[in-house]
Write a protein that holds these residues in place. Structure first.
Motif, mmCIF file in Angstrom:
data_model
loop_
_atom_site.group_PDB
_atom_site.id
_atom_site.type_symbol
_atom_site.label_atom_id
_atom_site.label_comp_id
_atom_site.label_asym_id
_atom_site.label_seq_id
_atom_site.Cartn_x
_atom_site.Cartn_y
_atom_site.Cartn_z
ATOM 1 N N THR A 397 -108.259 19.949 -76.109
ATOM 2 C CA THR A 397 -108.382 21.319 -76.666
ATOM 3 C C THR A 397 -107.191 22.185 -76.242
ATOM 4 N N ASN A 398 -106.676 21.976 -75.009
ATOM 5 C CA ASN A 398 -105.474 22.719 -74.607
ATOM 6 C C ASN A 398 -104.319 22.375 -75.540
ATOM 7 N N ALA A 399 -104.191 21.066 -75.864
ATOM 8 C CA ALA A 399 -103.097 20.634 -76.757
ATOM 9 C C ALA A 399 -103.293 21.254 -78.139
ATOM 10 N N ASP A 401 -104.852 24.048 -78.845
ATOM 11 C CA ASP A 401 -104.525 25.484 -78.731
ATOM 12 C C ASP A 401 -103.023 25.689 -78.807
ATOM 13 N N SER A 402 -102.308 24.841 -78.061
ATOM 14 C CA SER A 402 -100.855 24.983 -78.011
ATOM 15 C C SER A 402 -100.233 24.679 -79.377
ATOM 16 N N LEU A 403 -100.777 23.657 -80.054
ATOM 17 C CA LEU A 403 -100.255 23.300 -81.387
ATOM 18 C C LEU A 403 -100.574 24.404 -82.404
ATOM 19 N N ILE A 434 -96.281 24.604 -77.960
ATOM 20 C CA ILE A 434 -95.341 25.615 -77.434
ATOM 21 C C ILE A 434 -94.770 25.238 -76.067
ATOM 22 N N GLY A 435 -95.387 24.241 -75.419
ATOM 23 C CA GLY A 435 -94.875 23.814 -74.106
ATOM 24 C C GLY A 435 -95.249 24.788 -72.995
ATOM 25 N N ILE A 436 -94.875 24.395 -71.778
ATOM 26 C CA ILE A 436 -95.223 25.226 -70.608
ATOM 27 C C ILE A 436 -93.925 25.812 -70.045
ATOM 28 N N ARG A 443 -98.237 26.639 -61.607
ATOM 29 C CA ARG A 443 -99.486 27.403 -61.479
ATOM 30 C C ARG A 443 -100.586 26.964 -62.435
ATOM 31 N N ILE A 444 -100.240 26.117 -63.414
ATOM 32 C CA ILE A 444 -101.255 25.860 -64.454
ATOM 33 C C ILE A 444 -102.523 25.179 -63.923
ATOM 34 N N PHE A 445 -102.408 24.490 -62.779
ATOM 35 C CA PHE A 445 -103.613 23.833 -62.226
ATOM 36 C C PHE A 445 -104.388 24.757 -61.275
ATOM 37 N N PHE A 448 -108.302 30.012 -62.411
ATOM 38 C CA PHE A 448 -108.167 31.336 -63.017
ATOM 39 C C PHE A 448 -106.758 31.656 -63.531
ATOM 40 N N PHE A 449 -105.844 30.653 -63.549
ATOM 41 C CA PHE A 449 -104.533 30.919 -64.152
ATOM 42 C C PHE A 449 -104.616 30.617 -65.645
ATOM 43 N N THR A 450 -104.334 31.608 -66.469
ATOM 44 C CA THR A 450 -104.368 31.393 -67.915
ATOM 45 C C THR A 450 -103.307 32.254 -68.588
ATOM 46 N N THR A 451 -102.775 31.757 -69.717
ATOM 47 C CA THR A 451 -101.848 32.581 -70.499
ATOM 48 C C THR A 451 -102.502 32.951 -71.831
ATOM 49 N N LYS A 452 -103.798 32.544 -71.965
ATOM 50 C CA LYS A 452 -104.478 32.803 -73.241
ATOM 51 C C LYS A 452 -105.326 34.075 -73.141
ATOM 52 N N ASP A 453 -105.428 34.763 -74.295
ATOM 53 C CA ASP A 453 -106.205 36.011 -74.293
ATOM 54 C C ASP A 453 -107.656 35.775 -73.918
ATOM 55 N N GLY A 455 -108.734 32.879 -72.483
ATOM 56 C CA GLY A 455 -108.833 31.735 -71.561
ATOM 57 C C GLY A 455 -109.556 32.115 -70.278
ATOM 58 N N THR A 456 -110.065 31.070 -69.575
ATOM 59 C CA THR A 456 -110.706 31.326 -68.277
ATOM 60 C C THR A 456 -109.812 30.820 -67.148
ATOM 61 N N GLY A 457 -108.871 29.946 -67.501
ATOM 62 C CA GLY A 457 -107.981 29.395 -66.477
ATOM 63 C C GLY A 457 -108.692 28.427 -65.549
ATOM 64 N N GLY A 459 -110.117 25.292 -66.856
ATOM 65 C CA GLY A 459 -110.125 23.929 -67.391
ATOM 66 C C GLY A 459 -109.319 22.961 -66.555
ATOM 67 N N LEU A 460 -108.022 23.259 -66.387
ATOM 68 C CA LEU A 460 -107.166 22.301 -65.680
ATOM 69 C C LEU A 460 -107.530 22.169 -64.209
ATOM 70 N N SER A 461 -107.971 23.279 -63.605
ATOM 71 C CA SER A 461 -108.320 23.159 -62.179
ATOM 72 C C SER A 461 -109.561 22.280 -62.020
ATOM 73 N N LEU A 462 -110.530 22.414 -62.943
ATOM 74 C CA LEU A 462 -111.718 21.541 -62.887
ATOM 75 C C LEU A 462 -111.308 20.089 -63.160
ATOM 76 N N GLY A 483 -93.102 20.855 -76.599
ATOM 77 C CA GLY A 483 -94.471 20.675 -76.127
ATOM 78 C C GLY A 483 -94.581 20.182 -74.693
ATOM 79 N N ALA A 484 -95.757 19.614 -74.399
ATOM 80 C CA ALA A 484 -96.049 19.197 -73.024
ATOM 81 C C ALA A 484 -96.752 17.840 -73.027
ATOM 82 N N THR A 485 -96.619 17.137 -71.922
ATOM 83 C CA THR A 485 -97.342 15.875 -71.760
ATOM 84 C C THR A 485 -98.179 15.971 -70.483
HETATM 85 P P1 ADP Z 1 -107.315 28.019 -70.174
HETATM 86 O O1 ADP Z 1 -107.236 26.970 -71.228
HETATM 87 O O2 ADP Z 1 -108.632 28.713 -70.128
HETATM 88 O O3 ADP Z 1 -106.161 28.984 -70.199
HETATM 89 P P2 ADP Z 1 -106.565 25.894 -68.400
HETATM 90 O O4 ADP Z 1 -106.736 25.742 -66.920
HETATM 91 O O5 ADP Z 1 -107.091 24.791 -69.232
HETATM 92 O O6 ADP Z 1 -107.223 27.263 -68.777
HETATM 93 O O7 ADP Z 1 -105.043 26.079 -68.709
HETATM 94 C C1 ADP Z 1 -104.253 26.938 -67.920
HETATM 95 C C2 ADP Z 1 -102.957 27.266 -68.630
HETATM 96 O O8 ADP Z 1 -102.121 26.101 -68.706
HETATM 97 C C3 ADP Z 1 -103.122 27.701 -70.076
HETATM 98 O O9 ADP Z 1 -103.454 29.072 -70.182
HETATM 99 C C4 ADP Z 1 -101.743 27.405 -70.648
HETATM 100 O O10 ADP Z 1 -100.818 28.422 -70.337
HETATM 101 C C5 ADP Z 1 -101.298 26.178 -69.861
HETATM 102 N N1 ADP Z 1 -101.506 24.938 -70.648
HETATM 103 C C6 ADP Z 1 -102.482 24.038 -70.507
HETATM 104 N N2 ADP Z 1 -102.323 23.018 -71.380
HETATM 105 C C7 ADP Z 1 -101.220 23.294 -72.102
HETATM 106 C C8 ADP Z 1 -100.517 22.625 -73.169
HETATM 107 N N3 ADP Z 1 -100.937 21.439 -73.676
HETATM 108 N N4 ADP Z 1 -99.394 23.211 -73.636
HETATM 109 C C9 ADP Z 1 -98.966 24.378 -73.150
HETATM 110 N N5 ADP Z 1 -99.549 25.067 -72.146
HETATM 111 C C10 ADP Z 1 -100.674 24.515 -71.622
#
Ligand code: ADP
Length: 498
Positions: A397-399, A401-403, A434-436, A443-445, A448-453, A455-457, A459-462, A483-485
């Motif tokens: 779902t993160n991918a 969102d980014s796409l 859009i990539g990171i 910080r993405i892991f 509570f770190f999120t760049t989405k309006d 988002g909860t931040g 997902g990745l930490s869990l 993008g990102a891998t």
């Molecule tokens: P959330 O999705 O609620 O923001 P996550 O912990 O899943 O929380 O993600 C944290 C942040 O990592 C996202 O807000 C985004 O900035 C970045 N991120 C995660 N996956 C991707 C991705 N595939 N491409 C670009 N940025 C990503």
């Protein structure tokens, strides 16, 4: 030690020149110092609800207030014979009363402290009691001033002239003061337990030496007389500095323990926040799926030409999504409860296909083309299937969102699997989104770190918590062009290795 040498100094009765500003200066410094000591003692008295400390503080108020008439009545300080109708011995009577107040206050302190420790602090408010004791100290100081000035002739004479001592009567009174100091020192020495009491003992030893010095003096403005006042000043300042340091130490300790308590409470709130946010985050997706399937089923049933088959299919998907929600709740509980992992052996490739299938709608919604490059020789893994599926759902779902935020280039999601080092399996989830940003990568892991309006931040930490609890690793890197891998490494099942 220094004072002991001083006592034997033959020069102590050598008359030095009369410095009239000396007494007002010393008295002014002592006045401020003693009021500070009294304030600190009252502050401690109100915190600990201690009558003993309040009486000690009042002793200091009494002696501080007597410094005013002492300076005013001292011959030569403000007027040749002193103000307030002073007689020849007025200022020395006031001085003696001041010095007598210390041992008496300390003896009362020791006696009351014993009583304090046996009574429980009551609901009584400390402020009125403090005001009362300040009032008593002020009234006693006023009475003493009146006695030493207006009642001067009722008292024995300490001085014959302004400079010449009536040695016999002065010695008698000084002996009484000295005896009081000895009693106070002995009483405090037997019971001293706090830092304040240790410093009071230090001050008492200074006052004892002072008393001995007074007994050997024959008049004012001699070397010994000047030393006497300086010694008094030093004893008071030492006590004041010790009290300030002790109060600061107490407040610092209080601040540290309050900060620790707040941190503990924040950590507890944070983990509650994390649990509730995790539930909202993880349950949201299957619940939305269930609602979408149920609505589609309803549409098929209520259409002009109802399609029973399709409606049944949608309703079955609703039940599946409902069951998945249930499983997710259970797995979140298991994760926060830190219980053992409910591991089963399964194929990661199958799980990838299954997860991609139920994200079909989302993929189609964002017009994402999915490319699966799965190694069919991939060994199975031994893990909690529901939890690993949560990881995949999050990564996919993160991918997506980014796409979804990408314009002007193909929206591709590629998933590759391969064995790694003969011990692990590796899954790579690449998107052309859009990539990171480089500064956000570390910080993405973080929780509570999120760049989405919206988002909860979390997902990745869990995801990382889940993967690491399985003995694996999860990390991200920039895509080849865009993008990102995300790389998911999990240990292969040991059972399958045999
Ligand atoms: P959330 O999705 O609620 O923001 P996550 O912990 O899943 O929380 O993600 C944290 C942040 O990592 C996202 O807000 C985004 O900035 C970045 N991120 C995660 N996956 C991707 C991705 N595939 N491409 C670009 N940025 C990503």
């Amino acid at each position: 030690m220094f004072m002991a040498v001083l006592l034997t100094l033959p020069m102590r009765n050598v008359r030095l020149s009369q410095v009239d500003a000396f007494i007002p200066m010393v008295d002014a410094i002592m006045f401020v110092g003693e009021l500070i000591v009294a304030t600190l003692l009252y502050a401690q008295a109100s915190v600990f609800r201690s009558r003993a400390l309040a009486v000690l503080a009042s002793g200091f108020v009494f002696s501080a207030l007597l410094l005013l008439p002492h300076a005013l009545t001292f011959p030569g300080a403000f007027a040749p014979d002193g103000w307030l109708g002073a007689g020849v011995s007025s200022s020395s009577w006031i001085y003696t009363a001041r010095r007598t107040a210390f041992p008496i206050a300390i003896i009362l302190y020791v006696l009351l402290k014993r009583a304090d420790s046996t009574t429980q602090p009551g609901p009584e408010r400390p402020a009125p009691r403090i005001a009362e004791s300040v009032f008593v100290a002020a009234a006693l100081a006023l009475a003493m001033t009146l006695l030493a000035t207006s009642g001067h002739d009722l008292l024995p004479r300490f001085f014959l002239t302004h400079a010449e001592l009536n040695y016999g009567s002065a010695l008698t009174f000084e002996f009484i003061v000295f005896a009081l100091f000895v009693v106070a020192t002995a009483a405090l020495f037997r019971r001293h337990s706090s830092v304040l009491e240790t410093w009071l003992l230090v001050a008492l030893s200074g006052w004892l030496i002072e008393s001995l010095l007074i007994m050997t003096l024959h008049g004012r403005f001699t070397a010994g007389w000047y030393c006497l006042y300086l010694l008094t000043l030093v004893s008071h300042l030492v006590l004041m500095l010790a009290l300030i340091a002790e109060s600061n130490r107490l407040y610092a300790r209080l601040a540290i323990s309050t900060a620790a308590r707040n941190r503990e409470r924040d950590a507890r709130l944070m983990s509650m926040d994390a649990v509730t946010a995790a539930i909202a985050h993880e349950v949201g997706q299957p619940l939305t799926g269930a609602i979408a399937h149920a609505m589609a089923g309803l549409c098929w049933l209520t259409a002009e030409r109802p399609d029973r088959e399709k409606a049944i299919k949608e309703l079955r998907s609703t039940i599946d999504a409902g069951n998945r929600t249930n499983e997710v709740i259970k797995s979140i509980r298991a994760m926060f409860a830190k219980g053992p992992i409910a591991a089963t052996q399964f194929s990661l490739n199958d799980l990838v296909r299954e997860t991609a299938a139920f994200l079909d709608r989302e993929l189609a919604g964002e017009r994402v083309s999915l490319e699966l490059t799965l190694d069919e020789e991939l060994p199975p893994v031994l893990a909690d299937r529901v939890q690993i599926q949560r990881v995949l759902v999050n990564l996919f779902t993160n991918a997506i969102d980014s796409l979804g935020a990408t314009q002007g280039r193909p929206r591709r999601l590629e998933i590759r699997s391969a064995p790694l080092n003969g011990q692990d399996v590796l899954l790579e989830v690449s998107d052309t989104g859009i990539g990171i940003a480089a500064e956000e990568t570390p910080r993405i892991f973080d929780a509570f770190f999120t760049t989405k309006d919206t988002g909860t931040g979390l997902g990745l930490s869990l995801c990382r918590t889940i993967v690491e609890e399985h003995g694996g690793r999860l990390w991200a890197s920039p895509g080849k062009h865009y993008g990102a891998t995300f790389h998911l490494q999990l240990p292969r099942s040991v059972m399958s290795a045999h």
